[in-house]
Scaffold this motif. Structure first.
Motif, PDB file in Angstrom:
ATOM      1  N   THR A   1     -62.286   8.996  14.820  1.00 18.66           N
ATOM      2  CA  THR A   1     -63.650   8.222  14.522  1.00 18.66           C
ATOM      3  C   THR A   1     -64.678   9.202  14.873  1.00 18.66           C
ATOM      4  O   THR A   1     -65.874   8.838  14.469  1.00 18.66           O
ATOM      5  CB  THR A   1     -63.482   7.224  15.635  1.00 18.66           C
ATOM      6  N   SER A   2     -64.508  10.377  15.069  1.00 18.67           N
ATOM      7  CA  SER A   2     -65.454  11.410  15.438  1.00 18.67           C
ATOM      8  C   SER A   2     -65.063  12.832  14.864  1.00 18.67           C
ATOM      9  O   SER A   2     -63.921  12.957  15.128  1.00 18.67           O
ATOM     10  CB  SER A   2     -66.240  11.331  16.746  1.00 18.67           C
ATOM     11  N   PRO A   3     -65.865  13.591  14.426  1.00 19.46           N
ATOM     12  CA  PRO A   3     -65.465  14.993  13.941  1.00 19.46           C
ATOM     13  C   PRO A   3     -65.022  15.824  15.354  1.00 19.46           C
ATOM     14  O   PRO A   3     -65.549  15.530  16.184  1.00 19.46           O
ATOM     15  CB  PRO A   3     -66.901  15.510  13.209  1.00 19.46           C
ATOM     16  N   ILE A   4     -64.146  16.657  14.809  1.00 20.53           N
ATOM     17  CA  ILE A   4     -63.775  17.506  15.918  1.00 20.53           C
ATOM     18  C   ILE A   4     -64.538  18.466  16.331  1.00 20.53           C
ATOM     19  O   ILE A   4     -65.587  18.949  15.535  1.00 20.53           O
ATOM     20  CB  ILE A   4     -62.560  18.474  15.305  1.00 20.53           C
ATOM     21  N   ALA A   5     -64.873  18.556  17.621  1.00 24.64           N
ATOM     22  CA  ALA A   5     -66.164  19.459  18.351  1.00 24.64           C
ATOM     23  C   ALA A   5     -67.424  18.971  17.820  1.00 24.64           C
ATOM     24  O   ALA A   5     -68.394  19.675  17.989  1.00 24.64           O
ATOM     25  CB  ALA A   5     -66.064  20.839  17.634  1.00 24.64           C
ATOM     26  N   GLY A   6     -67.648  17.830  17.233  1.00 22.40           N
ATOM     27  CA  GLY A   6     -68.943  17.009  16.872  1.00 22.40           C
ATOM     28  C   GLY A   6     -69.354  17.856  15.707  1.00 22.40           C
ATOM     29  O   GLY A   6     -70.367  17.554  15.435  1.00 22.40           O
TER      30      GLY A   6
ATOM     31  N   LYS B   1     -51.723   9.924   7.604  1.00 21.17           N
ATOM     32  CA  LYS B   1     -51.170  10.891   8.408  1.00 21.17           C
ATOM     33  C   LYS B   1     -51.388  12.284   7.945  1.00 21.17           C
ATOM     34  O   LYS B   1     -51.802  13.375   8.973  1.00 21.17           O
ATOM     35  CB  LYS B   1     -49.526  10.733   8.775  1.00 21.17           C
ATOM     36  N   HIS B   2     -50.987  12.547   6.637  1.00 17.48           N
ATOM     37  CA  HIS B   2     -51.390  13.723   6.118  1.00 17.48           C
ATOM     38  C   HIS B   2     -52.755  14.218   5.968  1.00 17.48           C
ATOM     39  O   HIS B   2     -52.967  15.127   6.286  1.00 17.48           O
ATOM     40  CB  HIS B   2     -50.884  13.540   4.474  1.00 17.48           C
ATOM     41  N   GLU B   3     -53.609  13.305   5.864  1.00 15.83           N
ATOM     42  CA  GLU B   3     -55.080  13.428   5.736  1.00 15.83           C
ATOM     43  C   GLU B   3     -55.550  13.806   7.116  1.00 15.83           C
ATOM     44  O   GLU B   3     -56.270  14.926   7.271  1.00 15.83           O
ATOM     45  CB  GLU B   3     -55.941  12.416   5.332  1.00 15.83           C
ATOM     46  N   ARG B   4     -55.099  13.230   8.295  1.00 23.61           N
ATOM     47  CA  ARG B   4     -55.370  13.606   9.587  1.00 23.61           C
ATOM     48  C   ARG B   4     -54.673  14.994   9.829  1.00 23.61           C
ATOM     49  O   ARG B   4     -55.729  15.832  10.499  1.00 23.61           O
ATOM     50  CB  ARG B   4     -54.801  12.653  10.430  1.00 23.61           C
ATOM     51  N   GLU B   5     -53.713  15.397   9.543  1.00 23.64           N
ATOM     52  CA  GLU B   5     -53.099  16.746   9.957  1.00 23.64           C
ATOM     53  C   GLU B   5     -53.908  17.514   9.176  1.00 23.64           C
ATOM     54  O   GLU B   5     -54.076  18.636   9.822  1.00 23.64           O
ATOM     55  CB  GLU B   5     -51.484  16.636   9.473  1.00 23.64           C
ATOM     56  N   ASP B   6     -54.091  17.329   7.864  1.00 21.57           N
ATOM     57  CA  ASP B   6     -54.831  18.391   7.286  1.00 21.57           C
ATOM     58  C   ASP B   6     -56.201  19.035   7.735  1.00 21.57           C
ATOM     59  O   ASP B   6     -56.632  19.813   7.698  1.00 21.57           O
ATOM     60  CB  ASP B   6     -55.015  18.007   5.520  1.00 21.57           C
TER      61      ASP B   6
ATOM     62  N   ILE C   1     -57.086  18.249  10.633  1.00 21.72           N
ATOM     63  CA  ILE C   1     -57.027  19.100  12.047  1.00 21.72           C
ATOM     64  C   ILE C   1     -56.613  20.472  12.026  1.00 21.72           C
ATOM     65  O   ILE C   1     -57.275  21.378  12.238  1.00 21.72           O
ATOM     66  CB  ILE C   1     -55.952  18.265  13.002  1.00 21.72           C
ATOM     67  N   HIS C   2     -55.607  20.898  10.840  1.00 18.92           N
ATOM     68  CA  HIS C   2     -55.187  21.944  10.591  1.00 18.92           C
ATOM     69  C   HIS C   2     -56.576  22.986   9.873  1.00 18.92           C
ATOM     70  O   HIS C   2     -56.660  24.088  10.417  1.00 18.92           O
ATOM     71  CB  HIS C   2     -54.140  21.925   9.614  1.00 18.92           C
TER      72      HIS C   2
ATOM     73  N   GLN D   1     -58.527  20.376  18.146  1.00 20.27           N
ATOM     74  CA  GLN D   1     -58.636  18.916  18.606  1.00 20.27           C
ATOM     75  C   GLN D   1     -58.180  18.948  19.906  1.00 20.27           C
ATOM     76  O   GLN D   1     -57.212  19.171  20.430  1.00 20.27           O
ATOM     77  CB  GLN D   1     -57.679  17.961  17.872  1.00 20.27           C
ATOM     78  N   GLY D   2     -59.269  18.436  20.840  1.00 19.67           N
ATOM     79  CA  GLY D   2     -58.638  18.270  22.392  1.00 19.67           C
ATOM     80  C   GLY D   2     -58.009  17.070  22.568  1.00 19.67           C
ATOM     81  O   GLY D   2     -58.021  15.874  21.918  1.00 19.67           O
ATOM     82  N   THR D   3     -57.252  17.124  23.800  1.00 18.23           N
ATOM     83  CA  THR D   3     -56.402  15.957  24.108  1.00 18.23           C
ATOM     84  C   THR D   3     -56.554  15.941  25.800  1.00 18.23           C
ATOM     85  O   THR D   3     -56.543  17.079  26.438  1.00 18.23           O
ATOM     86  CB  THR D   3     -54.794  16.306  23.866  1.00 18.23           C
ATOM     87  N   VAL D   4     -57.136  14.752  26.142  1.00 17.86           N
ATOM     88  CA  VAL D   4     -57.178  14.317  27.346  1.00 17.86           C
ATOM     89  C   VAL D   4     -56.122  13.767  28.008  1.00 17.86           C
ATOM     90  O   VAL D   4     -55.523  12.785  27.566  1.00 17.86           O
ATOM     91  CB  VAL D   4     -58.597  13.727  27.577  1.00 17.86           C
ATOM     92  N   TYR D   5     -55.613  14.337  29.154  1.00 19.65           N
ATOM     93  CA  TYR D   5     -54.492  13.492  29.816  1.00 19.65           C
ATOM     94  C   TYR D   5     -55.035  13.195  31.218  1.00 19.65           C
ATOM     95  O   TYR D   5     -55.708  13.876  31.888  1.00 19.65           O
ATOM     96  CB  TYR D   5     -53.308  14.516  30.159  1.00 19.65           C
ATOM     97  N   ILE D   6     -54.704  11.887  31.531  1.00 20.00           N
ATOM     98  CA  ILE D   6     -55.449  11.086  32.888  1.00 20.00           C
ATOM     99  C   ILE D   6     -54.038  11.078  33.654  1.00 20.00           C
ATOM    100  O   ILE D   6     -52.977  10.432  33.524  1.00 20.00           O
ATOM    101  CB  ILE D   6     -56.184   9.937  32.838  1.00 20.00           C
ATOM    102  N   ASP D   7     -54.163  11.944  34.808  1.00 23.07           N
ATOM    103  CA  ASP D   7     -52.949  11.778  36.010  1.00 23.07           C
ATOM    104  C   ASP D   7     -53.427  10.745  36.903  1.00 23.07           C
ATOM    105  O   ASP D   7     -54.408  10.833  37.547  1.00 23.07           O
ATOM    106  CB  ASP D   7     -52.685  13.135  36.359  1.00 23.07           C
ATOM    107  N   GLY D   8     -52.428   9.700  37.109  1.00 26.16           N
ATOM    108  CA  GLY D   8     -52.542   8.638  37.759  1.00 26.16           C
ATOM    109  C   GLY D   8     -52.007   8.666  39.072  1.00 26.16           C
ATOM    110  O   GLY D   8     -51.883   8.596  40.031  1.00 26.16           O
TER     111      GLY D   8
END
Length: 114
Positions: free
Chosen positions: A40-45, A90-95, A97-98, A107-114
């Motif tokens: 929903t938003s571009p990678i790195a803005g 899936k193909h368009e998203r992966e392309d 990102i690649h 593309q960043g991934t945020v993990y929340i450790d609870g």
């Protein structure tokens, strides 16, 4: 209401009390899961041509799905339409990102450790 009448209603995306009682196809569930992964938003803005191409490709996939569902004459056609839609998302998203990674943007991934 018989299923011969109901399937065209589903293909047209007509929502109603009769259609709401039908379970979703497995292919539709998988496609809906892929929809939830649409960026929903571009990678790195960075709003560059890759971002705009990605958004255009998503819109085209959505239009193609609607068209395919309108033309579907049976359950197999509907399954094929949903399956193709999921595959395209899936193909368009992966392309995207690649291609952004090749330019040095990850593309960043945020993990929340609870």
């Amino acid at each position: 209401m018989n299923t011969k009448f109901l399937l065209p209603l589903l293909a047209l995306g007509v929502a109603g009390s009769a259609t709401a009682a039908l379970p979703a196809l497995d292919e539709e569930r998988l496609a809906r899961a892929e929809e939830s992964r649409i960026l929903t938003s571009p990678i790195a803005g960075i709003e560059n041509n890759l971002w705009f191409d990605y958004r255009l490709d998503i819109t085209e996939a959505q239009k193609e799905l609607a068209s395919d569902l309108r033309r579907a004459s049976d359950l197999e056609d509907q399954r094929d339409a949903w399956e193709e839609y999921a595959r395209e998302l899936k193909h368009e998203r992966e392309d995207y990102i690649h291609d952004m990674a090749k330019r040095g943007y990850r593309q960043g991934t945020v993990y929340i450790d609870g």
